[in-house]
Each structure stands twice: as C-alpha cells, then as structure tokens.
Enzyme design. Structure first.
Site, mmCIF file in Angstrom:
data_model
loop_
_atom_site.group_PDB
_atom_site.id
_atom_site.type_symbol
_atom_site.label_atom_id
_atom_site.label_comp_id
_atom_site.label_asym_id
_atom_site.label_seq_id
_atom_site.Cartn_x
_atom_site.Cartn_y
_atom_site.Cartn_z
ATOM 1 N N ASP A 140 -35.955 18.257 -27.458
ATOM 2 C CA ASP A 140 -37.072 18.098 -28.384
ATOM 3 C C ASP A 140 -38.331 17.803 -27.560
ATOM 4 O O ASP A 140 -38.260 17.564 -26.349
ATOM 5 C CB ASP A 140 -36.750 16.947 -29.340
ATOM 6 C CG ASP A 140 -37.876 16.657 -30.307
ATOM 7 O OD1 ASP A 140 -38.438 17.617 -30.870
ATOM 8 O OD2 ASP A 140 -38.207 15.473 -30.497
ATOM 9 N N LYS A 153 -43.316 20.833 -40.142
ATOM 10 C CA LYS A 153 -44.364 19.968 -40.683
ATOM 11 C C LYS A 153 -44.632 20.193 -42.174
ATOM 12 O O LYS A 153 -44.942 19.237 -42.891
ATOM 13 C CB LYS A 153 -45.645 20.111 -39.848
ATOM 14 C CG LYS A 153 -45.447 19.767 -38.372
ATOM 15 C CD LYS A 153 -44.663 18.472 -38.165
ATOM 16 C CE LYS A 153 -44.368 18.186 -36.708
ATOM 17 N NZ LYS A 153 -43.343 17.149 -36.515
#
EC number: 3.11.1.1
Length: 269
Positions: free
Chosen positions: A10, A52
C-alpha cells in the site's frame, strides 16, 4: 523456488505518509467545502483503504455522520452528493499529496533488503490515478521507486476489498503463484484485498491509519500510549484476517523469512 517472490505494498500509511494524514485531512476539508458539514479525523479514518468515492459513500453511512447530514438536509446522502464531495476532494488531494510523499522511516532500507533477496516490489493504492501521478514521482525523488503501481480507478473490476489491484501487480511483475506474494497494508480493506487474491497478508499497526499519529507525535508518546494504540490497531488488522501484524515496513524482512520457512514446509496462505 518455493519462496516469496513479490510484495505488494500500500502507499499512505505503509510506505509514505506516517499516520496516513494526507487523505484523512482532505476528507474533512472536502465535506466542509462542498456542503459545510463537519466530520472528524476519527470518522474520516473509518473506511480507509477503499477507493475515495467509495470512502465518501461509506462515511455518509456512518451513524454519526448520517445523523449530522439528516439534521442539516432532512435526507440521507445521495450519489449526487457523493459526486459533489468527490469533486471537492480531488483538487485538494492532488494539490497536497506531494507534501505527504516522504518515505516512512525504514522503508528505503527494507526495499533494498528485499530486492537483494530477489523480491519484486509491487504497489497499489486507494488513491485514483490523478493523485498517484503526482505522488509516485514525488516519492521517487525521496528514493522510493516500486517496480509497479496500480491506482484504485485503473481497473474496470474496481478496487479494494476486491483482489484486482493486487492481481494486476502479479501479472505486471510476472509472478508464478499468488502464494508467493505478500500483501502489506495498514487498513482492513487492503488486508481483505490480499486475502481475496490468495496472498499472505501483513498488517502494519503503528505506521498507518489505525494508529493515527504523526511521526513527531509517535516519537514523544509514552510507552503506555503506544501500547494502547498498537493493540487497538493490531486487533482491527487481525480481525480483518491478517496473517501477521507488525509495527511498520521495517519489520517485514523478518516476517518474510518466517513465511519462507512455512512455504518450504508446504504451507499456503
């Protein structure tokens, strides 16, 4: 060989941006800018790891945020509302992500150690491509250059908690088996991503979102406070199914040695 051939990392809270503050602060600002609705940093952290747009959708479903929204507008958050918040979020995030591009302590040395062992470095993020196109070169200037990266909006199938970004790394890096890969993340959706891809998973309890402290704050914390925060973060990562939980990426080489021993004995994720 029956060993780890690749790690898929990540970004925010794992390799850059200790505490994962770039996205959380921007969510607070985007809600305020788009609709004059206040959310807290703690609320902003809850869905971390999702794409998002999906993150904003999940925030709207949090009971505390939904109550505030309903009190102000008399209805639940709609897809059009999410679009408006996302439209506010994107330019703010693109403008500020470079400020959070420095590698977390230990990352550069860990990457060098892994590469010396012949391990390839993949990566993926809940950030969309427009943000990653700013973050990736900025991180490279600080010395962090993964072999491949995938953004949350790159693939038709979608992002986390699905396996697709992790599997796209497998394809791009030419890895022969998903059992020879480790997915490393500081948030639950990224752990789910790795599990859904059939990989070993390692959660990071201190450097990322669940611990939720800046590097400077962490350096001055009491041992008791660190222990409480670490336990809180570790419990969430283990609950998500992580095979291992450590403090930060600096601890990864030792974990990989342990996984290699398990692979040699015929174990699989």
């Amino acid at each position: 060989m029956n060993r780890i051939h690749a790690v898929i990392l990540d970004w925010a809270g794992t390799t850059v941006d200790f505490g994962s503050f770039a996205p959380t602060q921007i969510f607070v600002e985007a809600f305020r800018q788009a609709f004059d609705v206040e959310i807290t940093l703690a609320e902003a952290r809850v869905p971390m790891g999702l794409g998002k747009w999906q993150h904003i959708e999940a925030l709207g479903k949090l009971p505390t945020v939904d109550a505030r929204w309903q009190a102000k507008f008399g209805r639940a958050m709609s897809a059009a509302d999410i679009d408006a918040i996302y439209a506010a979020f994107m330019p703010l995030q693109i403008a500020k992500v470079v400020d959070f591009s420095s590698p977390i302590a230990g990352v550069i040395d860990t990457i060098a150690t892994l590469r010396a062992e012949g391990i390839k470095i993949g990566s993926c993020s809940g950030y969309p491509r427009a943000v990653m196109e700013r973050l990736v070169p900025a991180a490279a200037e600080h010395g962090y250059r993964p072999d491949h990266w995938v953004a949350t909006d790159d693939l038709v199938a979608g992002g986390r908690p699905g396996p697709w970004m992790a599997l796209q790394n497998v394809i791009a890096l030419g890895i022969d088996a998903v059992a020879h890969c480790v997915k490393v993340d500081d948030a639950a959706p990224g752990i789910s991503e790795g599990l859904n891809a059939g990989m070993w998973t390692v959660g990071l309890a201190v450097s990322g979102n669940e611990f939720g402290a800046t590097w400077d704050a962490y350096q001055t914390m009491s041992k008791e406070d660190v222990a409480v925060r670490r336990e809180h973060a570790a419990s969430k990562l283990y609950a998500a199914g992580a095979h291992y939980v450590v403090d930060s990426l600096a601890d990864l080489p030792e974990v990989i040695a342990h996984i290699n021993a398990r692979l040699a004995q015929g174990e699989r994720p």
